[in-house]
Design a protein around this motif. Structure first.
Motif, PDB file in Angstrom:
ATOM      1  N   LEU A  59      14.632  19.532 -18.099  1.00 16.88           N
ATOM      2  CA  LEU A  59      14.988  20.108 -16.817  1.00 16.88           C
ATOM      3  C   LEU A  59      15.121  19.017 -15.769  1.00 16.88           C
ATOM      4  O   LEU A  59      14.204  18.215 -15.584  1.00 16.88           O
ATOM      5  N   ASP A  60      16.246  18.958 -15.087  1.00 13.98           N
ATOM      6  CA  ASP A  60      16.475  17.976 -14.029  1.00 13.98           C
ATOM      7  C   ASP A  60      15.839  18.466 -12.744  1.00 13.98           C
ATOM      8  O   ASP A  60      16.203  19.522 -12.218  1.00 13.98           O
ATOM      9  N   GLY A  61      14.874  17.697 -12.255  1.00 14.82           N
ATOM     10  CA  GLY A  61      14.226  18.056 -10.997  1.00 14.82           C
ATOM     11  C   GLY A  61      14.721  17.202  -9.859  1.00 14.82           C
ATOM     12  O   GLY A  61      13.948  16.916  -8.930  1.00 14.82           O
ATOM     13  N   SER A  62      15.981  16.748  -9.914  1.00 14.57           N
ATOM     14  CA  SER A  62      16.511  15.899  -8.841  1.00 14.57           C
ATOM     15  C   SER A  62      16.729  16.717  -7.582  1.00 14.57           C
ATOM     16  O   SER A  62      16.788  17.954  -7.603  1.00 14.57           O
ATOM     17  N   GLY A  63      16.874  16.017  -6.466  1.00 16.18           N
ATOM     18  CA  GLY A  63      16.917  16.667  -5.162  1.00 16.18           C
ATOM     19  C   GLY A  63      18.042  17.652  -4.975  1.00 16.18           C
ATOM     20  O   GLY A  63      17.908  18.617  -4.201  1.00 16.18           O
ATOM     21  N   SER A  64      19.143  17.461  -5.661  1.00 12.21           N
ATOM     22  CA  SER A  64      20.285  18.362  -5.465  1.00 12.21           C
ATOM     23  C   SER A  64      19.991  19.775  -5.945  1.00 12.21           C
ATOM     24  O   SER A  64      20.737  20.708  -5.648  1.00 12.21           O
ATOM     25  N   ARG A 120       9.304  13.870  -9.427  1.00  9.32           N
ATOM     26  CA  ARG A 120       8.062  13.304  -8.892  1.00  9.32           C
ATOM     27  C   ARG A 120       8.288  12.319  -7.764  1.00  9.32           C
ATOM     28  O   ARG A 120       7.510  12.267  -6.814  1.00  9.32           O
ATOM     29  N   ARG A 121       9.369  11.522  -7.850  1.00  8.91           N
ATOM     30  CA  ARG A 121       9.573  10.469  -6.861  1.00  8.91           C
ATOM     31  C   ARG A 121      11.027  10.415  -6.435  1.00  8.91           C
ATOM     32  O   ARG A 121      11.936  10.586  -7.249  1.00  8.91           O
ATOM     33  N   LYS A 122      11.244  10.105  -5.164  1.00  9.69           N
ATOM     34  CA  LYS A 122      12.596   9.941  -4.655  1.00  9.69           C
ATOM     35  C   LYS A 122      13.132   8.553  -5.023  1.00  9.69           C
ATOM     36  O   LYS A 122      12.394   7.564  -4.961  1.00  9.69           O
ATOM     37  N   LYS A 156      13.013  16.255  -6.377  1.00 12.48           N
ATOM     38  CA  LYS A 156      12.883  15.204  -5.370  1.00 12.48           C
ATOM     39  C   LYS A 156      13.904  14.085  -5.549  1.00 12.48           C
ATOM     40  O   LYS A 156      14.454  13.596  -4.562  1.00 12.48           O
ATOM     41  N   GLY A 157      14.099  13.614  -6.769  1.00 12.92           N
ATOM     42  CA  GLY A 157      14.709  12.309  -6.955  1.00 12.92           C
ATOM     43  C   GLY A 157      16.140  12.296  -7.464  1.00 12.92           C
ATOM     44  O   GLY A 157      16.954  13.147  -7.149  1.00 12.92           O
ATOM     45  N   LYS A 158      16.393  11.258  -8.302  1.00 14.07           N
ATOM     46  CA  LYS A 158      17.743  10.974  -8.774  1.00 14.07           C
ATOM     47  C   LYS A 158      18.012  11.659 -10.119  1.00 14.07           C
ATOM     48  O   LYS A 158      17.184  12.434 -10.602  1.00 14.07           O
ATOM     49  N   THR A 159      19.178  11.301 -10.715  1.00 12.14           N
ATOM     50  CA  THR A 159      19.640  11.978 -11.941  1.00 12.14           C
ATOM     51  C   THR A 159      19.919  10.959 -13.039  1.00 12.14           C
ATOM     52  O   THR A 159      21.074  10.611 -13.315  1.00 12.14           O
ATOM     53  N   PRO A 160      18.919  10.438 -13.707  1.00 13.74           N
ATOM     54  CA  PRO A 160      19.127   9.466 -14.803  1.00 13.74           C
ATOM     55  C   PRO A 160      19.409  10.184 -16.131  1.00 13.74           C
ATOM     56  O   PRO A 160      18.576  10.193 -17.047  1.00 13.74           O
ATOM     57  N   ILE A 161      20.586  10.753 -16.244  1.00 14.59           N
ATOM     58  CA  ILE A 161      20.902  11.548 -17.440  1.00 14.59           C
ATOM     59  C   ILE A 161      20.811  10.706 -18.707  1.00 14.59           C
ATOM     60  O   ILE A 161      20.230  11.125 -19.720  1.00 14.59           O
TER      61      ILE A 161
END
Length: 632
Positions: free
Chosen positions: A27-32, A71-73, A103-108
């Motif tokens: 699951l992607d928890g990125s800010g978007s 967890r981190r931006k 919160k953070g980025k998307t390192p797919i």
């Protein structure tokens, strides 16, 4: 930034089994993910849909969960395994899903790499499903990562769901699904997301087909039919790579049932379609098949006296007339074949040399290897010149091999009277059939052709011309004429006079007689004897047949009468001509001068024949006679 929900389905062999499947969710928890769909944050929708999906999984499923950006931006290393792959623990999975806080980025790429590394450690076949609201934001290439994992032998299938992407180009996500042998889904709201995930985790009936050649994927066309029929169900194309636009292996979605499959390779010259008949696709799961088109290369070089030569080449199964393929050599004299391993015979038909076919037998082709064969046709040139009175003559020529008696080649002389042949070394006999003059066939004997050398022969046929004028009373007369060789008594030629009453013959020198069959008058054949034709000279002869006309009027009590009439020569007693009166009761004859009698047989009345005796026909004149049949 972006939400990616990746569902990695670990399926124990066979992959098609619905029970006991292994599932890994990422699951992607990125800010978007805080972006809204229908006024609801995407993360909230994803949590709800995922929780419902987990509740519906089979009890014997195995599951795990990855997430990133939660967890981190701004940290591209923010990737975490929230639930290790293991027996299904619904409550733990739901708790970890509900606890995500984007919160953070998307390192797919790196998230996929970590998930696939776990698959490598457990050594089980898997299927990967990825759901994302955006693209890679850390500079990686997720599609390349999927390809590298498959190339490394990790067994998995990647499904990708694009959630709330809007106008974003989904090419990157689509590439991941295609390269991973899975499906790409688009979801714009909660209902579509739920449906996409249900589709992604469902085990669907399919035939997974791989086409290989010499150990690597090879392009092929696939045709699927209902078993035992010509009812085509599906057709597809396999590419040369798993990540090709047409992937190989290819997952062919089929309804449960029995099928016949025909696979046609695109890079092999022979007709080597393979048939997989009676394949059963189960209700749940997949069936895997591999067709192998391993082949070798056969290079054939055809030469004539060591130089590249054109030829038609035919490949057969060894010891049979079962043709596999054929090809024409190029300017370099080469033909190249891609052939399945096996034994072959090659038939070479040269085009630059009038030589018989040559058959190379027992040629062995091995997979992945290149075999070179050659065929050289040694030859010499035979040049034949045909003339008449030293001038070029049109003629057809036929060359026969003396030893076999078979025709080796044929041709026609050109404007210079010559024709050339490329022939294998040997002894030959040339038959010359003149076309410019009415001459019989001539033969050139004892012709020897040496390899790499030229041989010349010439034939001159002395000839002259014969002009014949046929007239009647000095005027041109239509006639058919037949010229006969006096020495052989065989007809040399025949023709017809033209509008000027003339006919011309070009014939070899010699003695002739000419039979003339007049067509413009009812005269017997005439013969001109002792005609001598000399070389390069014109001989002229003429024949005039004096003739006149006879007009006969037949009536009955003064009225025109239908009748048949028969004209007989008084000199010979033979019938000269016959005719019938027309509507005016008249009939006309054109006949040579002489004495005649005419028999008249009336058709319109019951009366005996009447005969007119002593009818004299004079040159250039018209003789008229009339007969009336009275009432009696």
């Amino acid at each position: 930034m972006r939400l990616i929900l990746a569902l990695v389905l670990f399926l124990t062999a066979p992959l098609a089994a619905a029970a006991g499947q292994n599932l890994l969710f990422i699951l992607d928890g990125s800010g978007s993910m805080w972006g809204r769909v229908d006024e609801t944050p995407k993360i909230s929708i994803a949590k709800e849909v995922m929780s419902e999906l987990v509740a519906e999984l089979p009890d014997d499923a195995r599951a795990g969960l990855y997430a990133y950006g939660h967890r981190r931006k701004g940290d591209c290393a923010d990737i975490e395994s929230l639930v290790a792959l293991g027996p299904l623990d619904r409550q733990t999975l739901v708790d970890r899903i509900q606890g995500l806080n984007p919160k953070g980025k998307t390192p797919i790429r790196d998230a996929v790499n970590q998930a696939l590394e776990e698959l490598r450690r457990v050594e089980e076949t898997a299927s990967v499903v990825l759901v994302s609201d955006g693209l890679e934001s850390c500079g990686g290439d997720p599609c390349a990562a999927v390809k590298a994992a498959r190339d490394a032998g990790i067994e998995f299938r990647m499904h990708v769901v694009g959630f709330g992407l809007g106008d974003t180009d989904a090419g990157q996500l689509q590439c991941m699904a295609r390269t991973g042998g899975g499906e790409y889904y688009t979801a714009a709201n909660a209902e579509e997301l739920s449906h996409a995930l249900q589709e992604a985790v469902a085990v669907k009936p399919a035939l997974v087909l791989t086409a290989t050649r010499n150990g690597a994927p090879t392009a092929a066309r696939v045709f699927v039919y209902r078993a035992g029929s010509d009812d085509e169900v599906l057709r597809d194309t396999l590419g040369k790579h798993p990540d090709d636009h047409n992937p190989n292996p290819a997952r062919l979605a089929l309804a449960p049932g029995r099928y016949d499959v025909r696979v046609v390779p695109e890079s092999i010259d022979a007709d080597q379609a393979q048939h997989l008949d009676g394949i059963t696709v189960p209700k749940e799961g997949e069936i895997e098949r591999t067709v192998d088109f391993s082949a070798g290369v056969l290079e054939l070089i055809v030469t004539a006296n060591g130089e590249p030569s054109a030829a038609r080449t035919y490949v057969y199964k060894a010891g049979s007339d079962n043709e596999v393929t054929r090809e024409h050599t190029g300017e370099d004299g080469q033909a190249r074949y891609n052939l399945p391993p096996g034994q072959y015979d090659i038939n070479v038909r040269p085009e630059d040399v009038a030589a018989p076919d040559r058959r190379l037998t027992g040629v062995s082709v091995a997979a992945g290897e290149t075999l070179r064969e050659s065929a050289d046709f040694s030859s010499g040139e035979l040049r034949v010149k045909v003339t008449t009175n030293g001038e070029p003559l049109d003629a057809r020529t036929y060359v026969h091999d003396v030893d076999s008696g078979k025709e080796a080649d044929r041709g026609s002389t050109g404007r210079d009277g010559t024709v050339s042949y490329a022939l294998p070394p040997g002894s030959y006999r040339v038959t010359v059939r003149p076309e410019g003059i009415a001459a019989p066939d001539e033969h050139i004997e004892d012709v020897t052709v040496e390899p790499g050398a030229g041989t010349s022969r010439s034939l001159d046929i002395p000839s002259g011309r014969l002009n014949v004028d046929v007239t009647t009373n000095g005027k041109p007369l239509d006639a058919r004429t037949y010229l006969v060789n006096a020495a052989t008594d065989k007809e040399a030629d025949r023709g017809s006079t033209g509008g000027d009453g003339a006919v011309t013959y070009a014939v070899p020198v010699g003695s002739y007689r000419l039979r003339i069959r007049p067509e413009g008058i009812a005269a017997p054949d005439q013969v001109i004897e002792d005609i001598v034709v000399q070389a390069d000279r014109t001989t002229s002869r003429s024949l005039d047949i004096p003739a006149g006309r006879l007009e006969v009027k037949v009536t009955h009590e003064g009225n025109p009468l239908d009748a048949r009439t028969y004209l007989v020569s008084e000199d010979t007693g033979k019938e000269t001509d016959r005719g019938s009166t027309g509507g005016d009761g008249a009939v006309t004859y054109a006949v040579p001068v002489g004495e005649y009698r005419l028999r008249i047989r009336p058709d319109g009345i019951d009366a005996a024949d009447q005969v007119i005796e002593g009818i004299a026909v004079r040159a250039g004149e018209t003789t008229r006679k009339a007969v009336d049949f009275g009432e009696g």
